[in-house]
Design a protein around this motif. Sequence first.
Motif, short mmCIF file in Angstrom:
data_model
loop_
_atom_site.label_atom_id
_atom_site.label_comp_id
_atom_site.label_asym_id
_atom_site.label_seq_id
_atom_site.Cartn_x
_atom_site.Cartn_y
_atom_site.Cartn_z
N ARG A 223 -1.14 11.32 -0.23
CA ARG A 223 -2.44 10.65 -0.22
C ARG A 223 -2.59 9.67 0.94
NH1 ARG A 223 -6.75 12.00 -2.92
NH2 ARG A 223 -7.26 9.89 -3.61
N ARG A 224 -1.50 9.32 1.60
CA ARG A 224 -1.54 8.23 2.57
C ARG A 224 -2.39 8.55 3.79
NH1 ARG A 224 4.90 7.24 1.81
NH2 ARG A 224 4.74 6.30 -0.29
N ALA A 225 -2.30 9.75 4.30
CA ALA A 225 -3.05 10.09 5.52
C ALA A 225 -4.55 10.01 5.28
CB ALA A 225 -2.67 11.49 6.00
N ILE A 226 -5.02 10.56 4.16
CA ILE A 226 -6.46 10.55 3.90
C ILE A 226 -6.98 9.15 3.64
CG2 ILE A 226 -6.31 10.90 1.39
CD1 ILE A 226 -8.71 12.82 1.67
N LEU A 227 -6.11 8.26 3.17
CA LEU A 227 -6.51 6.88 2.91
C LEU A 227 -6.25 5.97 4.10
CD1 LEU A 227 -5.15 6.60 -0.75
CD2 LEU A 227 -7.54 6.73 -0.05
N GLY A 228 -5.70 6.52 5.17
CA GLY A 228 -5.46 5.70 6.36
C GLY A 228 -4.28 4.77 6.23
N VAL A 229 -3.34 5.07 5.33
CA VAL A 229 -2.15 4.24 5.16
C VAL A 229 -1.05 4.80 6.06
CG1 VAL A 229 -0.41 3.39 3.54
CG2 VAL A 229 -2.79 3.69 2.79
N GLN B 252 0.83 -1.20 0.00
CA GLN B 252 0.00 0.00 0.00
C GLN B 252 0.86 1.26 0.00
OE1 GLN B 252 -2.73 -0.23 3.28
NE2 GLN B 252 -4.15 -1.57 2.19
N VAL B 253 1.92 1.23 0.78
CA VAL B 253 2.82 2.38 0.83
C VAL B 253 3.44 2.62 -0.55
CG1 VAL B 253 5.00 3.23 1.78
CG2 VAL B 253 3.30 2.19 3.29
N ARG B 254 3.85 1.53 -1.19
CA ARG B 254 4.47 1.66 -2.51
C ARG B 254 3.47 2.15 -3.56
NH1 ARG B 254 7.76 -4.14 -2.52
NH2 ARG B 254 9.58 -3.42 -1.32
N ALA B 255 2.19 1.84 -3.35
CA ALA B 255 1.19 2.15 -4.38
C ALA B 255 0.59 3.54 -4.25
CB ALA B 255 0.07 1.10 -4.33
N THR B 256 0.92 4.27 -3.18
CA THR B 256 0.28 5.57 -2.95
C THR B 256 1.32 6.67 -2.82
OG1 THR B 256 0.25 5.13 -0.57
CG2 THR B 256 -1.73 4.59 -1.80
#
Length: 371
Positions: free
Chosen positions: A178-184, A170-174
């Motif tokens: 964008r990570r914070a808003i997606l909860g990553v 997931q980290v690699r894909a975002t």
Amino acid sequence: MNRCPRTVALGLALFAGQGAGATTVVGVDVLSHLQRERVARVGGATAFPAPGSELLTQLLVDPTSPYSDTVREPAFTNDVDWPEVLARLPGDIPTASAVAVLNWDLGLSRARPGKDVAPRDGYRDPFVAAGASKAGVDADIFWHMVDLTGFRHSTRAATYAVAMQVLREQVRATAPERRAILGVDEAVFRRVMAARFLDQVSRYDMQYLALLVQHKLIHWQPGGRASTGLRALPTALRVARVAAAYRDAQGYIGSFPCNPDATPREGHAGTGAEDDERPLCFVAATDRAVHRWYVGESRRQATWVPEREHTGVQRLAEFAGVLLALIDLAGLAEVIEAVVADDLVTAEALTPVEADMAAERADRLFCPIPE
């Protein structure tokens, strides 16, 4: 199994496995097409047999054996509606590839190194590598998680190893913004990989990883690729394969249950029967047989009580116990997709990868693991 109180859509999108050129077939929905054709022709809920009965009987040479070969042309491929099923699939997919799709996602394929799986480096043993590679868990994650838990809790380590792999991808894909808003939460991955002892893994980090696996068990989205570049197994099978690889890595008292050619060693490999305590030759066994072993082994490990209290072990047991119920009851032929995420994709507000992550975030609101 009690599911989240949210609207869900049922579907099954299968994609091809090893052999017969099937590795190039992605996103193909064989079972639901087959079911749809039979319902149209016969009608009613009995138009297609349950995955655990007649279908498996047709797909396996010996359904009673954990090491069964699969049938090249099952009986249903001679049905009058089979050509219609193939015609509705995207691309020009032959029967062999369509059957390989069913075998993979119903847990009927195996993990023989060099034949079913191309083992990657870093696992110290080709049989260990075959199981972990099929599960799509990188070597650094594989070894680190069992180093934290110890082999006494290897089935739980397998759950968290899969979760850490999911988070890495997931980290690699975002994009970072964008990570914070997606909860990553990339920091979870860094902290867990930096931990030297299980007690150093916080309750938040362990719960975060448990929720990732919970989501993947309930909302498995077919068509994804593992870190190997090949398609990923259903989550319950991934966890089971990692646990089996840990068992092989631990070693055996006496003879190894497999021959060097990855066949079961006569007299030393288990049959999978409840009264047979001999270990399976995991690489030669079907994913479905490995999953059965995993459930029993998880329950056995859960009975072990440490001589003194370990905060990390207590947290591990708490969250993994909830996940075991999901893995135990997970329908291997059923995919649950979150409608909320599908709507976001339809509205082109999110990419499919981002929608999957958004659904995970929604799960943390609607379906938290009990405190």
